[in-house]
Design a protein around this motif. Sequence first.
Motif, PDB file in Angstrom:
ATOM      1  N   PHE A 181       9.052 -10.248   5.794  1.00  0.00           N
ATOM      2  CA  PHE A 181       8.306 -11.426   6.234  1.00  0.00           C
ATOM      3  C   PHE A 181       6.939 -11.383   5.561  1.00  0.00           C
ATOM      4  CE2 PHE A 181      11.437 -10.824   9.547  1.00  0.00           C
ATOM      5  CZ  PHE A 181      11.822 -12.119   9.865  1.00  0.00           C
ATOM      6  N   SER A 182       6.607 -12.452   4.828  1.00  0.00           N
ATOM      7  CA  SER A 182       5.422 -12.386   3.965  1.00  0.00           C
ATOM      8  C   SER A 182       4.486 -13.572   4.199  1.00  0.00           C
ATOM      9  CB  SER A 182       5.843 -12.396   2.489  1.00  0.00           C
ATOM     10  OG  SER A 182       6.799 -11.398   2.239  1.00  0.00           O
ATOM     11  N   GLY A 183       3.204 -13.268   4.368  1.00  0.00           N
ATOM     12  CA  GLY A 183       2.182 -14.303   4.351  1.00  0.00           C
ATOM     13  C   GLY A 183       2.037 -15.121   5.619  1.00  0.00           C
ATOM     14  N   PHE A 184       2.565 -14.645   6.741  1.00  0.00           N
ATOM     15  CA  PHE A 184       2.436 -15.397   7.994  1.00  0.00           C
ATOM     16  C   PHE A 184       1.101 -15.085   8.663  1.00  0.00           C
ATOM     17  CE2 PHE A 184       6.947 -15.414   7.186  1.00  0.00           C
ATOM     18  CZ  PHE A 184       7.338 -16.679   7.568  1.00  0.00           C
ATOM     19  N   LEU A 207       4.359  -8.321   5.663  1.00  0.00           N
ATOM     20  CA  LEU A 207       3.255  -8.266   4.724  1.00  0.00           C
ATOM     21  C   LEU A 207       2.274  -9.390   5.044  1.00  0.00           C
ATOM     22  CD1 LEU A 207       5.260  -7.739   1.399  1.00  0.00           C
ATOM     23  CD2 LEU A 207       4.678  -6.069   3.166  1.00  0.00           C
ATOM     24  N   PHE A 208       1.027  -9.011   5.296  1.00  0.00           N
ATOM     25  CA  PHE A 208       0.006 -10.000   5.634  1.00  0.00           C
ATOM     26  C   PHE A 208      -1.028 -10.077   4.519  1.00  0.00           C
ATOM     27  CE2 PHE A 208       1.703  -8.586   9.751  1.00  0.00           C
ATOM     28  CZ  PHE A 208       2.130  -9.806  10.247  1.00  0.00           C
ATOM     29  N   ASN A 209      -1.764 -11.175   4.519  1.00  0.00           N
ATOM     30  CA  ASN A 209      -2.694 -11.450   3.428  1.00  0.00           C
ATOM     31  C   ASN A 209      -3.992 -11.987   4.000  1.00  0.00           C
ATOM     32  OD1 ASN A 209      -3.977 -12.281   1.046  1.00  0.00           O
ATOM     33  ND2 ASN A 209      -2.905 -14.255   1.053  1.00  0.00           N
ATOM     34  N   ILE A 210      -4.963 -11.103   4.197  1.00  0.00           N
ATOM     35  CA  ILE A 210      -6.275 -11.531   4.677  1.00  0.00           C
ATOM     36  C   ILE A 210      -7.314 -10.541   4.171  1.00  0.00           C
ATOM     37  CG2 ILE A 210      -6.163 -10.250   6.871  1.00  0.00           C
ATOM     38  CD1 ILE A 210      -7.568 -12.679   8.177  1.00  0.00           C
ATOM     39  N   PHE A 224      -5.000 -13.421  14.874  1.00  0.00           N
ATOM     40  CA  PHE A 224      -3.555 -13.236  15.034  1.00  0.00           C
ATOM     41  C   PHE A 224      -3.052 -12.034  14.228  1.00  0.00           C
ATOM     42  CE2 PHE A 224      -4.110 -17.870  15.753  1.00  0.00           C
ATOM     43  CZ  PHE A 224      -3.704 -17.902  17.073  1.00  0.00           C
ATOM     44  N   ILE A 225      -3.569 -11.865  13.021  1.00  0.00           N
ATOM     45  CA  ILE A 225      -3.072 -10.770  12.173  1.00  0.00           C
ATOM     46  C   ILE A 225      -3.464  -9.422  12.755  1.00  0.00           C
ATOM     47  CG2 ILE A 225      -3.308  -9.709   9.887  1.00  0.00           C
ATOM     48  CD1 ILE A 225      -3.333 -12.497   8.717  1.00  0.00           C
ATOM     49  N   ASN A 226      -4.652  -9.316  13.333  1.00  0.00           N
ATOM     50  CA  ASN A 226      -5.027  -8.058  13.992  1.00  0.00           C
ATOM     51  C   ASN A 226      -4.025  -7.690  15.087  1.00  0.00           C
ATOM     52  OD1 ASN A 226      -7.305  -6.629  12.997  1.00  0.00           O
ATOM     53  ND2 ASN A 226      -8.649  -8.306  13.625  1.00  0.00           N
ATOM     54  N   SER A 227      -3.591  -8.701  15.858  1.00  0.00           N
ATOM     55  CA  SER A 227      -2.629  -8.418  16.929  1.00  0.00           C
ATOM     56  C   SER A 227      -1.270  -8.022  16.356  1.00  0.00           C
ATOM     57  CB  SER A 227      -2.488  -9.641  17.842  1.00  0.00           C
ATOM     58  OG  SER A 227      -1.920 -10.740  17.140  1.00  0.00           O
ATOM     59  N   HIS A 228      -0.880  -8.599  15.198  1.00  0.00           N
ATOM     60  CA  HIS A 228       0.404  -8.242  14.590  1.00  0.00           C
ATOM     61  C   HIS A 228       0.374  -6.808  14.040  1.00  0.00           C
ATOM     62  CE1 HIS A 228       1.198 -12.342  15.243  1.00  0.00           C
ATOM     63  NE2 HIS A 228       0.819 -12.840  14.062  1.00  0.00           N
ATOM     64  N   LEU A 229      -0.743  -6.433  13.420  1.00  0.00           N
ATOM     65  CA  LEU A 229      -0.860  -5.071  12.886  1.00  0.00           C
ATOM     66  C   LEU A 229      -0.831  -4.050  14.017  1.00  0.00           C
ATOM     67  CD1 LEU A 229      -3.631  -5.708  10.190  1.00  0.00           C
ATOM     68  CD2 LEU A 229      -1.216  -5.199   9.761  1.00  0.00           C
ATOM     69  N   PRO A 233       2.753  -1.336  13.993  1.00  0.00           N
ATOM     70  CA  PRO A 233       2.015  -0.438  13.088  1.00  0.00           C
ATOM     71  C   PRO A 233       2.909   0.222  12.027  1.00  0.00           C
ATOM     72  CG  PRO A 233       2.291   0.563  15.248  1.00  0.00           C
ATOM     73  CD  PRO A 233       2.722  -0.855  15.379  1.00  0.00           C
ATOM     74  N   ASP A 234       4.199   0.403  12.321  1.00  0.00           N
ATOM     75  CA  ASP A 234       5.093   1.065  11.359  1.00  0.00           C
ATOM     76  C   ASP A 234       5.736   0.106  10.368  1.00  0.00           C
ATOM     77  OD1 ASP A 234       4.611   3.500  12.656  1.00  0.00           O
ATOM     78  OD2 ASP A 234       6.248   3.166  14.087  1.00  0.00           O
ATOM     79  N   ASN A 235       5.635  -1.171  10.640  1.00  0.00           N
ATOM     80  CA  ASN A 235       6.308  -2.145   9.784  1.00  0.00           C
ATOM     81  C   ASN A 235       5.348  -3.071   9.037  1.00  0.00           C
ATOM     82  OD1 ASN A 235       7.965  -1.711  12.473  1.00  0.00           O
ATOM     83  ND2 ASN A 235       9.481  -2.161  10.871  1.00  0.00           N
ATOM     84  N   ALA A 236       4.112  -3.189   9.540  1.00  0.00           N
ATOM     85  CA  ALA A 236       3.192  -4.190   9.012  1.00  0.00           C
ATOM     86  C   ALA A 236       2.128  -3.565   8.127  1.00  0.00           C
ATOM     87  CB  ALA A 236       2.531  -4.949  10.164  1.00  0.00           C
ATOM     88  N   VAL A 237       1.767  -4.296   7.076  1.00  0.00           N
ATOM     89  CA  VAL A 237       0.690  -3.863   6.185  1.00  0.00           C
ATOM     90  C   VAL A 237      -0.052  -5.107   5.707  1.00  0.00           C
ATOM     91  CG1 VAL A 237       2.219  -3.907   4.164  1.00  0.00           C
ATOM     92  CG2 VAL A 237       0.118  -2.560   4.089  1.00  0.00           C
TER      93      VAL A 237
END
Length: 897
Positions: A181-184, A207-210, A224-229, A233-237
């Motif tokens: 999942f990329s760029g959400f 995969l996040f982009n900020i 929102f991205i802080n809450s997703h990370l 923690p093991d899947n998101a970067v």
Amino acid sequence: MRFLRQVYNKAMEYDTKNTAVIMPSQRACVYLREQFKHSEKTMILPDIMTMEQFAENMSGLKQEDNLNLALWAYKVFSKHISGRDFEEFLKIFNIMMTDFNDIDMYGVGIDRLNNLAEIAELEYREGGFAEKYFSMMAVLKDIYSELNQLLDKRQTGYRGMIYKKALSSIENNDLPQNIIFSGFNILTPVEQQIIDALIKKTNVDLLFNIPDTLLSSNHEAAYFINSHLEKWPDNAVNFDCSDNQEVKIYEYSLPTDQVKVFDREARDKETAVVLCDESMMIPAVKGLPEEIKNINITMGYPLKMTTVFMLYKAIMQLHANRTPQGYYRDDILNLIENKYAKKKLSGRLNVVRSRMRENMTSYIELNKIFGGFEENQFIQDVFDWYDDDSIKGSQYILKKLIDLMESIGAEESKVVPAESNIVTMINTFNRILTLFENNSDILNYDNPGKLDSLISNVIAGASVPFSGDPLTDFQIMGMLETRCLDYERTIIMSVNEGIIPKGKRSNSFIPFDVRRGWGLPTYMDSDKLFSYYFYTLLLNSNETVITFAKSDDENYSERSRFIEQLLWEIREGGLFEGLIDKESPIIEDSVDVDNTRGLKIIDKTDDIIEKMKSRSFSPSSISQYIRNPVDYYFNYVLGITDDNDIDAVGYREIGTAAHDALEKIMAGQVGETYNGSKVNMDKQYIEKLIEESFKNNNINDSSRGKPYVMKRAIREMMIKFLEEDKKRSHDKIKIMELEEGKAASITVNDMEISLYGRFDRIEEKDSNIIIMDYKSGNVNNSDLSVSKIEDPKTDNVIDIDEWKDKLNDDKKFQLLLYGYIACRQGNWQDRAFNLGIYSLRTPGEVYYLHYPRKKKPLVYEKGSKLDRAFERVLRDIISEMLDKDISFEYVERGEWG
């Protein structure tokens, strides 16, 4: 595309044929595929799709066509609430579906909908909107349940329903080994639950982009991205792809002026123009420099803003207002002035206009205007809707409209934008016609007004697609299309509060407090979402240009708080320090009069037309348009005037000073028979009044030089006038009003247009009411002859273009407009007037509006031959002013003035 390169690298770590990449938009998918095409390795591409496509694959449901969805929803709705037809239901359909989507996407249990019924019962009251609202709330749960059951049988659904079904179907689906999942940014509870379920069954990467600067500072853009990370923690970067080196901010006085930024900042190399306001698309395209040849437009243009839609509206209005006496006059005028109607009528247009002048009644029979034109296909398509006096059904009307559009389309086949607009109209009509044919039991309107309301509601959400190369270097797009992408240069336009972020707008039946309590999204979530879009786009571009406008337009009244945050940060040495010129952060790129007066042609835009319609038309503004339309544009549309330098005295300052002083000197005479006893003619007092007026016009020192000489000249001119005015009165003149502003209106092309005039003096003499205007310049009797406007013997009006060219002075126009306004306003309504001028240069003379070779003043009265003639002239001028197809063109008529 730095972030997409990171997505590519992550996918290449796996067996690509067993990998799926989920992106937030179709556009991001196109760019990611391009990354793989340029790979040096041979491979099978991974499955690259949007989240919507992935949910459809998982659920086995297809997205229902929105128009069909509306019909199915209406059938369910009608079981519970009777007495409302499909057209009325469409007005609430989109709101209802927004609530249903949110209920599903945010995991609100269906039983909670019972709470809405309880709220409705507690707050129920009889009558009007409230009763309809609460009756809707009471059955919302039943409508939701039955609509879901109906769509499920059809194997279709709406977005929230599809996602909910996808979540429950994951266990029964074969999944790829790897899902990226990329760029959400924001992920709804159901989307999060889908990801949780997938993590249990297969390998998932997020995969996040900020930019890290936003992430580490707990900026709202990173909420929102802080809450997703934190959640995964093991899947998101997160990948920080920021590379901004400079930000420029430009301010303009009108929304459409923003396109001037292209002259400074547009480059034919990896440039994205991001339109926060979609209505700016056409001005943006037209405003691009000629050297930029290849562009791609990724957003559609609203169909409701096109000329062909205006033609459709004119036709429907024509029939909606039809009576047994005929068609409403202004509706016919509105129709024949449309660009496409003019083409279709061709050489007969002048005949039609002439017949309109001959038939001055409010309602006109068809044959009196279009008699003898029966073989014209345009006339048949527009008017042949009746059997005797009964209108034919909605299907017949739709077919006639389709025939008309196809006929116009055949003539516009080589004009790409026009052809696209017409094709989209035809497709929309065909969709509606199919719906009517398949559901004739409930859809068959013989009321043009109701049919128009239904069609307009459908068209409200339609847009005209544009073709182009999605990978070309120069792009024009909406904000949502920028997700996952970065450009060398980005121009973000219309960064105004209320546009981005959108503000406290809510389309929901569910009260705000209930939405918050249930965890449904509110405007606060939207603010965070657009904060992410804006700042990520800003920081990921090498160079960013921001534009905004500050004008009277309610959508452009102030710059966005995102700009305010940027300015605050650079002042405080925060996140964006060094990106913006700290000394001059805002570049004011307003129109430079000296540089732009040379423009010969200026196209009218929708924003310019709307701005003109929102203001009152005065004698001076209309006269300026007649003298030189380009000057009118700068003075009355942009609000830019050729102000004199400080301490410079010109004709405007002289006239203003005389008017200001006379108003105060004569104030004590209002309502009384004038004899001069209360007039203060002291020279020092009059000089003081002139000095005050001068100071208000930047003439601060009138003790020497030209200002001193002019002050003395104005003083002497006024004293002579007051002496002559006193002699002239002989206790026979009663001053009724001084310096009073008066307003009226005129209907032009079915629009109510405001008129305004400031009357210097209204007096009564020998039982005659006289409107007088002060002039500090020269006046001659020949200036006030009205023969060029109307022939009193024949009642004929000279053609408008000929009239504009031949009329030798705007003084008579001003007085005629005063007469038109006065006899339609306030206490003076339906009174008769003489109209004249007091010239301060020749104080012993009084000049009246008159017919040639007649000495006595003419009488202006509502409904008179002169009034009717002037109304036609006035309507034609304003119609031309508001005609988008007639540009502001430099035509200087020096004899006006």
